[in-house]
Design a protein around this motif. Structure first.
Motif, short mmCIF file in Angstrom:
data_model
loop_
_atom_site.label_atom_id
_atom_site.label_comp_id
_atom_site.label_asym_id
_atom_site.label_seq_id
_atom_site.Cartn_x
_atom_site.Cartn_y
_atom_site.Cartn_z
N SER A 110 28.31 -112.79 119.55
CA SER A 110 29.22 -112.91 120.68
C SER A 110 30.60 -113.35 120.18
O SER A 110 30.73 -113.89 119.08
CB SER A 110 28.68 -113.96 121.67
N LYS A 143 25.34 -113.83 125.00
CA LYS A 143 26.52 -114.28 125.75
C LYS A 143 27.34 -115.24 124.89
O LYS A 143 28.56 -115.32 125.01
CB LYS A 143 26.07 -114.96 127.04
N LYS A 144 26.65 -115.98 124.02
CA LYS A 144 27.33 -116.79 123.02
C LYS A 144 26.42 -116.90 121.80
O LYS A 144 25.21 -116.68 121.89
CB LYS A 144 27.66 -118.18 123.58
N ASP A 156 17.94 -117.85 127.66
CA ASP A 156 18.60 -118.33 128.88
C ASP A 156 18.79 -119.84 128.82
O ASP A 156 19.84 -120.37 129.20
CB ASP A 156 17.77 -117.93 130.10
N GLU A 177 21.64 -120.76 126.87
CA GLU A 177 22.86 -120.17 127.46
C GLU A 177 23.35 -119.00 126.63
O GLU A 177 24.57 -118.75 126.53
CB GLU A 177 23.95 -121.23 127.62
N ASN A 231 22.53 -112.66 128.22
CA ASN A 231 23.51 -111.96 129.04
C ASN A 231 23.12 -112.04 130.50
O ASN A 231 21.95 -111.89 130.86
CB ASN A 231 23.60 -110.50 128.58
N SER A 232 24.09 -112.26 131.36
CA SER A 232 23.83 -112.50 132.78
C SER A 232 23.25 -111.29 133.51
O SER A 232 22.74 -111.42 134.62
CB SER A 232 25.13 -112.94 133.48
N LYS A 233 23.29 -110.11 132.89
CA LYS A 233 22.73 -108.92 133.54
C LYS A 233 21.20 -108.92 133.52
O LYS A 233 20.56 -108.13 134.23
CB LYS A 233 23.26 -107.64 132.91
#
Length: 323
Positions: free
Chosen positions: A44, A80-81, A225, A228, A231-233
């Motif tokens: 990311s 995501k990160k 998750d 963190e 990915n939010s999808k």
């Protein structure tokens, strides 16, 4: 861009926000053909933890390979990160021949941390430990039951590690088994390096089971998750039941040779004296009922139709730990 933003792995420099596939190889086949073990790296733009996801330490454990394959094919490995490194097939030599061991007959999971000039398996272990593992903050390693022994989906951790206990609960497999780190295993080597490992067991060799695969994929998503990194999808579903923590267990071994058929399903809870299987002969003159020696959960079943006296046929819990 600072040096901390650059991941250098197997001679390749990968910056934040970049993707790369690098080759992890030690030796060629006897035909001189090169065998490349792809190491898939996704980073990311935002710094964060590095998670290493591995499978195929044993070449016949294809269900673990399938779990990591789905993580890559669905894009779950694009964080995501932070960074996610996937090695779907570590023992590619065994995978090609559908064999548990290396061509030299060695079990890769018994030669860690390996040697630079040792056996083929030892050299692979050494390269994995020196060039890939040190980058990881967490390892999730995927295995299956050996031979015809079908393992319920489970995470294996050692006692006393609160962080691992929390992550195991988050992963959400039906069972968490407290088990000691085996000498010269991948998990024990990572432990000595201070890198936590969630070891997943599920299914059996030479087999892909949808329930086991889904449990593994969903577990990875839950852990990512929690960190963190997911990915939010992607949606995260919670386990239908809380994990059962297994403090002690025992193998039930066949008291006779013959044809074998289990009459309980994996994950079943049984009472002492329940009939859980039958051993018969081909001639219809012998029928032995296998009974549960105690109350507990059946979390491994031997699915071989032919067994010999002394073979392990069921693994059953004898003590649970929920504190």
């Amino acid at each position: 861009m600072s040096e901390k933003d650059i991941l250098e792995i197997l001679g390749k420099k990968v910056a934040l926000g970049k993707s790369a596939t690098v080759s992890f190889n030690v030796a060629k086949l006897h035909t001189q053909n090169t065998i490349d073990v792809p190491v898939i790296i996704e980073r990311s733009k935002k710094p964060g933890p590095t998670v290493l996801i591995t499978a195929g330490i044993h070449g016949d454990e294809v269900n673990g390979v399938e779990i990591v394959r789905q993580i890559i094919s669905k894009g779950i490995n694009k964080p995501k990160k932070g960074t996610i490194i996937c090695v779907p097939v570590i023992n590619v030599f065994g995978f090609i021949h559908m064999d548990r061991e290396f061509p030299d007959g060695r079990d890769l999971n018994r030669v860690f941390p390996g040697m630079k000039t040792g056996s083929l398996a030892s050299q692979v272990a050494f390269k994995l430990v020196t060039e890939i593992v040190p980058h990881a903050d967490l390892v999730m390693d995927f295995h299956t039951g050996g031979a015809d022994r079908f393992n319920a989906a489970q995470i294996r951790i050692i006692k006393g590690e609160k962080n691992l206990k929390e992550l195991a609960e988050i992963f959400g497999a039906p069972f968490v088994l407290y088990s000691k780190n085996l000498n010269k295993s991948f998990r024990n080597t990572c432990y000595k390096l201070g890198i936590p490992v969630l070891l997943f067991e599920g299914g059996k060799s030479f087999n892909i089971d949808n329930t086991i695969t889904n449990t593994g994929v969903n577990g990875i998503k839950r852990v990512l998750d929690h960190l963190e990194m997911l990915n939010s999808k992607f949606k995260v579903s919670q386990p239908k039941k809380p994990c059962v923590f297994i403090a002690e267990s025992k193998w039930i071994r066949a008291s006779h040779s013959g044809m074998f058929k289990h009459t309980v399903t994996i994950n079943s809870h049984v009472d002492k004296g329940d009939v859980i299987g039958h051993i018969t002969d081909p001639y219809g003159s012998f029928n032995h009922s296998v009974k549960a020696p105690n109350k507990g959960f059946v979390f491994n079943i031997n699915e071989s139709p032919i067994i010999y006296q002394g073979d392990a046929i069921f693994h059953i819990t004898t003590a649970l730990k929920n504190d």
